[in-house]
Design a protein around this motif. Structure first.
Motif, PDB file in Angstrom:
ATOM      1  N   GLY A  67       2.127  11.544   1.159  1.00 54.00           N
ATOM      2  CA  GLY A  67       0.726  11.403   0.407  1.00 54.00           C
ATOM      3  C   GLY A  67      -0.179  10.482   0.602  1.00 54.00           C
ATOM      4  O   GLY A  67       0.405   9.281   1.317  1.00 54.00           O
ATOM      5  N   ILE A  68      -1.395  10.208   0.496  1.00 56.75           N
ATOM      6  CA  ILE A  68      -2.309   9.252   0.392  1.00 56.75           C
ATOM      7  C   ILE A  68      -2.884   8.687  -0.748  1.00 56.75           C
ATOM      8  O   ILE A  68      -3.618   9.386  -1.309  1.00 56.75           O
ATOM      9  N   VAL A  69      -2.755   7.320  -0.744  1.00 58.33           N
ATOM     10  CA  VAL A  69      -3.565   6.727  -1.985  1.00 58.33           C
ATOM     11  C   VAL A  69      -4.813   6.104  -1.200  1.00 58.33           C
ATOM     12  O   VAL A  69      -4.567   5.046  -0.437  1.00 58.33           O
ATOM     13  N   PHE A  70      -6.132   6.180  -1.650  1.00 52.58           N
ATOM     14  CA  PHE A  70      -7.235   5.656  -1.086  1.00 52.58           C
ATOM     15  C   PHE A  70      -7.940   4.754  -1.996  1.00 52.58           C
ATOM     16  O   PHE A  70      -8.502   5.268  -3.012  1.00 52.58           O
ATOM     17  N   ARG A  71      -7.722   3.434  -1.817  1.00 55.25           N
ATOM     18  CA  ARG A  71      -8.379   2.475  -2.487  1.00 55.25           C
ATOM     19  C   ARG A  71      -9.956   2.014  -1.857  1.00 55.25           C
ATOM     20  O   ARG A  71     -10.155   1.659  -0.792  1.00 55.25           O
ATOM     21  N   ILE A  72     -10.717   2.391  -3.022  1.00 57.77           N
ATOM     22  CA  ILE A  72     -12.226   2.164  -2.530  1.00 57.77           C
ATOM     23  C   ILE A  72     -12.884   1.317  -3.346  1.00 57.77           C
ATOM     24  O   ILE A  72     -12.760   1.114  -4.595  1.00 57.77           O
ATOM     25  N   ASP A  73     -13.688   0.200  -2.874  1.00 59.70           N
ATOM     26  CA  ASP A  73     -14.358  -0.831  -3.499  1.00 59.70           C
ATOM     27  C   ASP A  73     -15.715  -0.957  -2.633  1.00 59.70           C
ATOM     28  O   ASP A  73     -15.670  -1.694  -1.838  1.00 59.70           O
TER      29      ASP A  73
ATOM     30  N   GLY B 292      -1.896  18.999   4.551  1.00 61.00           N
ATOM     31  CA  GLY B 292      -0.664  19.099   3.405  1.00 61.00           C
ATOM     32  C   GLY B 292      -0.385  17.929   2.671  1.00 61.00           C
ATOM     33  O   GLY B 292       0.713  17.673   1.870  1.00 61.00           O
ATOM     34  N   LYS B 293      -1.150  16.809   2.627  1.00 61.82           N
ATOM     35  CA  LYS B 293      -1.234  15.578   2.352  1.00 61.82           C
ATOM     36  C   LYS B 293      -2.070  15.147   1.212  1.00 61.82           C
ATOM     37  O   LYS B 293      -3.328  14.898   1.771  1.00 61.82           O
ATOM     38  N   PRO B 294      -1.506  15.119   0.037  1.00 64.43           N
ATOM     39  CA  PRO B 294      -2.656  15.004  -1.210  1.00 64.43           C
ATOM     40  C   PRO B 294      -3.177  13.537  -1.154  1.00 64.43           C
ATOM     41  O   PRO B 294      -2.675  12.598  -0.446  1.00 64.43           O
ATOM     42  N   VAL B 295      -4.357  13.463  -1.432  1.00 60.87           N
ATOM     43  CA  VAL B 295      -5.303  12.358  -1.625  1.00 60.87           C
ATOM     44  C   VAL B 295      -5.505  12.017  -2.897  1.00 60.87           C
ATOM     45  O   VAL B 295      -6.090  12.977  -3.653  1.00 60.87           O
ATOM     46  N   VAL B 296      -5.111  10.724  -3.307  1.00 55.37           N
ATOM     47  CA  VAL B 296      -5.726  10.099  -4.732  1.00 55.37           C
ATOM     48  C   VAL B 296      -6.617   9.181  -4.375  1.00 55.37           C
ATOM     49  O   VAL B 296      -6.054   7.913  -3.921  1.00 55.37           O
ATOM     50  N   ALA B 297      -7.743   9.091  -4.809  1.00 52.94           N
ATOM     51  CA  ALA B 297      -8.612   7.959  -4.800  1.00 52.94           C
ATOM     52  C   ALA B 297      -8.607   7.040  -6.054  1.00 52.94           C
ATOM     53  O   ALA B 297      -8.744   7.600  -7.207  1.00 52.94           O
ATOM     54  N   VAL B 298      -8.590   5.780  -5.770  1.00 49.81           N
ATOM     55  CA  VAL B 298      -8.523   4.819  -7.020  1.00 49.81           C
ATOM     56  C   VAL B 298      -9.574   3.869  -6.610  1.00 49.81           C
ATOM     57  O   VAL B 298      -9.687   3.260  -5.407  1.00 49.81           O
ATOM     58  N   MET B 299     -10.521   3.542  -7.616  1.00 48.21           N
ATOM     59  CA  MET B 299     -11.739   2.840  -7.425  1.00 48.21           C
ATOM     60  C   MET B 299     -11.769   1.354  -7.846  1.00 48.21           C
ATOM     61  O   MET B 299     -11.006   1.190  -8.883  1.00 48.21           O
TER      62      MET B 299
ATOM     63  N   ALA C 259     -14.881   9.609  -1.814  1.00 49.87           N
ATOM     64  CA  ALA C 259     -13.892   9.994  -2.921  1.00 49.87           C
ATOM     65  C   ALA C 259     -13.981  11.580  -3.490  1.00 49.87           C
ATOM     66  O   ALA C 259     -12.693  11.875  -3.955  1.00 49.87           O
ATOM     67  N   ALA C 260     -15.212  11.850  -3.184  1.00 50.98           N
ATOM     68  CA  ALA C 260     -15.232  13.270  -4.156  1.00 50.98           C
ATOM     69  C   ALA C 260     -14.474  14.276  -3.516  1.00 50.98           C
ATOM     70  O   ALA C 260     -13.998  15.163  -4.331  1.00 50.98           O
ATOM     71  N   PRO C 261     -13.998  14.560  -2.367  1.00 55.65           N
ATOM     72  CA  PRO C 261     -12.931  15.568  -1.954  1.00 55.65           C
ATOM     73  C   PRO C 261     -11.528  15.203  -2.438  1.00 55.65           C
ATOM     74  O   PRO C 261     -10.664  15.994  -2.341  1.00 55.65           O
ATOM     75  N   ALA C 262     -11.360  13.938  -2.928  1.00 56.00           N
ATOM     76  CA  ALA C 262      -9.807  13.581  -3.355  1.00 56.00           C
ATOM     77  C   ALA C 262      -9.427  14.618  -4.431  1.00 56.00           C
ATOM     78  O   ALA C 262     -10.061  15.354  -5.140  1.00 56.00           O
ATOM     79  N   ASP C 263      -8.052  14.910  -4.253  1.00 55.90           N
ATOM     80  CA  ASP C 263      -7.126  15.797  -5.314  1.00 55.90           C
ATOM     81  C   ASP C 263      -7.420  15.102  -6.686  1.00 55.90           C
ATOM     82  O   ASP C 263      -7.584  15.968  -7.616  1.00 55.90           O
ATOM     83  N   LYS C 264      -7.236  13.757  -6.662  1.00 59.57           N
ATOM     84  CA  LYS C 264      -7.371  13.186  -7.978  1.00 59.57           C
ATOM     85  C   LYS C 264      -8.324  11.672  -7.857  1.00 59.57           C
ATOM     86  O   LYS C 264      -8.120  11.052  -6.735  1.00 59.57           O
ATOM     87  N   ILE C 265      -9.063  11.436  -8.974  1.00 56.36           N
ATOM     88  CA  ILE C 265     -10.025  10.131  -8.791  1.00 56.36           C
ATOM     89  C   ILE C 265      -9.663   9.352  -9.901  1.00 56.36           C
ATOM     90  O   ILE C 265      -9.700   9.883 -10.956  1.00 56.36           O
ATOM     91  N   ILE C 266      -9.332   8.172  -9.869  1.00 51.91           N
ATOM     92  CA  ILE C 266      -8.980   7.173 -10.778  1.00 51.91           C
ATOM     93  C   ILE C 266      -9.925   6.072 -10.602  1.00 51.91           C
ATOM     94  O   ILE C 266     -10.280   5.459  -9.708  1.00 51.91           O
TER      95      ILE C 266
ATOM     96  N   MET D 246      -0.036  10.828  -8.063  1.00 51.43           N
ATOM     97  CA  MET D 246       0.635  11.200  -6.924  1.00 51.43           C
ATOM     98  C   MET D 246       2.011  11.925  -7.054  1.00 51.43           C
ATOM     99  O   MET D 246       2.201  13.004  -6.446  1.00 51.43           O
ATOM    100  N   ARG D 247       2.742  11.496  -8.055  1.00 51.74           N
ATOM    101  CA  ARG D 247       4.111  12.108  -8.285  1.00 51.74           C
ATOM    102  C   ARG D 247       3.773  13.508  -8.650  1.00 51.74           C
ATOM    103  O   ARG D 247       4.308  14.431  -8.472  1.00 51.74           O
ATOM    104  N   ALA D 248       3.000  13.534  -9.802  1.00 55.30           N
ATOM    105  CA  ALA D 248       2.453  14.995 -10.210  1.00 55.30           C
ATOM    106  C   ALA D 248       2.192  15.689  -8.996  1.00 55.30           C
ATOM    107  O   ALA D 248       2.540  16.909  -8.963  1.00 55.30           O
TER     108      ALA D 248
END
Length: 577
Positions: free
Chosen positions: A342-348, A371-378, A390-397, A512-514
């Motif tokens: 999976g991928i965590v995408f840190r955005i600033d 098949g790799k989920p993406v979580v965006a964290v701002m 960030a808009a298409p990410a599976d989850k946005i934090i 991401m675990r979920a």
């Protein structure tokens, strides 16, 4: 004169070659020593110390000078090291000097959460400042300090916790006076990117939007202070409304615990923790206790304006730049690595190029298609193009104080013909094609060009809102009210459906675990993509750039020398028939 010019170029070339060679050796020795000193043997019991300068950078720096001085810890580095220290039996406490800190809402909240996790392990935390916000503007810096067990302030210091204010100049009259005509437009009334050039002051719509934003953020600071210091919300508000507050008054109002100097505060922590040894957070590295079987998660950091192109060759550029080519390459590498789950995408980012944002958006979708989920964290910002990616990410934090949204667009140009007339400057112009030079500052748009310009703004705004609506599953009939260029706090963005959860990397990992259907205690190994350069590689890149510069100067000198000496520059031409 000719010999002088040739001599100057030769001299510059020699200087850069000497710099390259000499710095190559010195930097190599310096970085070697730095790398050896960077991981000293740590005592069995220690206190961690940190002095925050301004605001920690959002991403790692590629600047070799910063790396040499050790001034390179990013916000994520600090948070991860504090989290690691919380679980490290050697670490007995945390001491942070806020004397020169100036933190944004989101950064303060990210660090505050880490401090709370550290305190949960029953390890004492002490905050100190000689003065906090000498010229004001320390509201969120103090809100973070308020989370510590004990807060010390130097006797001559004060708390400059004077709330939040936004100021911007309005230049339309000044531009008119010098002959500059803004030809700009935006979508829509809350975008607020160009009004300073076109209007005489804040519009009612923009004023209302920004007032709500600052009120929201100030409310968050008040809550942090009230909870951290165990005082009422009303008392926290009163403190902000009467700032600056002298140290003695701050003690009386329970805003700080004690007056004293840095040495006094540190000695008190040593006595409380029964630990004498101190280690800077820069020199502390979290022990790797993860099993080899831990699932690998790629972390891709991107900070700054969203721009087209690659990462560039600037040795002083940030590794975490928001260049589309760099970000896409990182996503591609993570997708192609079969060990990455999976991928965590840190955005600033406050935004930038729409085309570059579109390029990155597609990379996020491609990762999901693989098949790799993406979580965006701002971080501090994730606005406009920063939100688009960030808009298409599976989850946005996002943190409650993250500035996000700003779903809109503005563009245009400044027409300088009036300025040229005042200066007596005249431009000659030759053009082929009815629209040639339509973006030139030396002429206005034609009516047909202006109409097409308006169509492009409408098209981009419609595309932006449709993609957000699809990614966030927001009905289009509700999307326009959420968009229109409005900037939201993270907390309000969550209420509006633009954000899934409030928090930072800890919450992103939980999401991401979920997504990977792993148990809550599953261990994930976070791996940076691309891999950070070590100090020696940064030094080599720096020296390489110096040598390239010397080579270019020598090339220019070689080409110019015949001309400067009066010789012919023509060479025989080979014609292939």
């Amino acid at each position: 004169m000719r010999r002088f010019l040739v001599g100057c170029l030769s001299f510059l070339g020699v200087i850069f070659l000497l710099l390259g060679g000499g710095l190559g050796y010195l930097v190599w020795r310096g970085f070697s020593a730095f790398e050896e000193a960077k991981a000293p043997a740590l005592p069995t019991h220690l206190l961690l110390t940190l002095a925050i300068q301004g605001e920690p950078p959002a991403s790692q720096s590629n600047n070799p000078i910063k790396a040499l001085t050790g001034d390179s810890l990013s916000l994520r580095d600090i948070v991860s090291r504090i989290d690691g220290a919380a679980k490290d039996g050697r670490v007995q406490g945390l001491f942070v000097d806020f004397s020169n800190a100036q933190l944004s809402p989101a950064a303060a909240q990210d660090l505050a959460a880490a401090v709370q996790r550290f305190k949960a392990k029953r390890k004492p935390t002490y905050a100190f400042a000689d003065t906090m916000g000498e010229a004001g503007g320390a509201t969120f810096t103090y809100a973070l300090a308020a989370q510590f067990d004990r807060v010390w302030l130097q006797p001559a210091g004060a708390l400059g916790i004077d709330g939040l204010a936004l100021e911007r100049p309005y230049l339309s009259e000044a531009l008119k006076a010098i002959g500059v005509a803004p030809r700009l437009d935006q979508r829509h009334e809350f975008k607020g990117g160009i009004d300073m050039f076109t209007e005489a002051g804040l519009s009612p719509a923009l004023r209302g939007s920004l007032q709500k934003l600052t009120d929201d953020l100030l409310g968050q600071a008040v809550d942090m202070i009230a909870k951290g210091r165990n005082i009422s919300v009303d008392d926290a508000k009163a403190a902000i409304d009467t700032a600056p507050i002298a140290a003695q008054d701050a003690v009386t109002q329970s805003l700080i615990d004690q007056m004293g100097y840095r040495s006094d505060a540190l000695r008190a922590l040593k006595d409380t923790s029964r630990t004498q040894a101190t280690v800077s957070l820069d020199d502390y590295h979290v022990p790797d206790t993860l099993p080899n079987a831990a699932l690998r998660i790629a972390v891709i950091e991107a900070a700054g304006p969203v721009v087209r192109g690659g990462e560039g060759d600037d040795p002083f550029a940030d590794e975490g730049s928001f260049a589309a080519g760099r970000v896409v390459a990182a996503f591609t590498a993570a997708v192609q690595d079969p060990t990455v789950k999976g991928i965590v995408f840190r955005i600033d980012s406050p935004g930038g190029s729409y085309v570059a944002s579109d390029t990155i958006w597609q990379a996020v979708r491609a990762a999901q298609d693989a098949g790799k989920p993406v979580v965006a964290v701002m971080g501090t910002y994730a606005a406009s193009g920063g939100y688009f990616v960030a808009a298409p990410a599976d989850k946005i934090i996002a943190q409650p104080g993250t500035l996000t949204g700003s779903i809109g667009v503005y563009s245009g140009k400044f027409v300088l013909t009036g300025l040229w007339d005042k200066l007596g400057i005249h431009w000659g112009r030759i053009a082929s094609g009815a629209s040639a030079g339509q973006n030139s500052p030396n002429r206005d748009f034609t009516p047909a060009e202006w109409a097409r310009f308006q169509e492009s703004l409408d098209r981009i705004y419609a595309d932006f809102t449709q993609r957000v609506a699809a990614g966030r599953k927001i009905p289009m009939e509700k999307m326009d009210a959420i968009a229109r260029g409005r900037v939201w706090s993270g907390a309000s963005a969550k209420d509006a459906g633009l954000v899934d959860r409030l928090g930072g990397m800890t919450e992103a990992v939980e999401e991401m675990r979920a997504l990977l259907r792993q148990p809550a205690d599953a261990q994930l190994r976070l791996v940076d993509y691309p891999a950070p350069q070590n100090s020696f590689d940064k030094a080599l890149k720096f020296v390489s750039k110096l040598e390239q510069t010397a080579t270019r100067i020598e090339g220019v000198r070689t080409q110019l020398e015949p001309l400067l000496n009066g010789e012919s520059l023509y060479a025989p031409v080979n014609v292939n028939r």
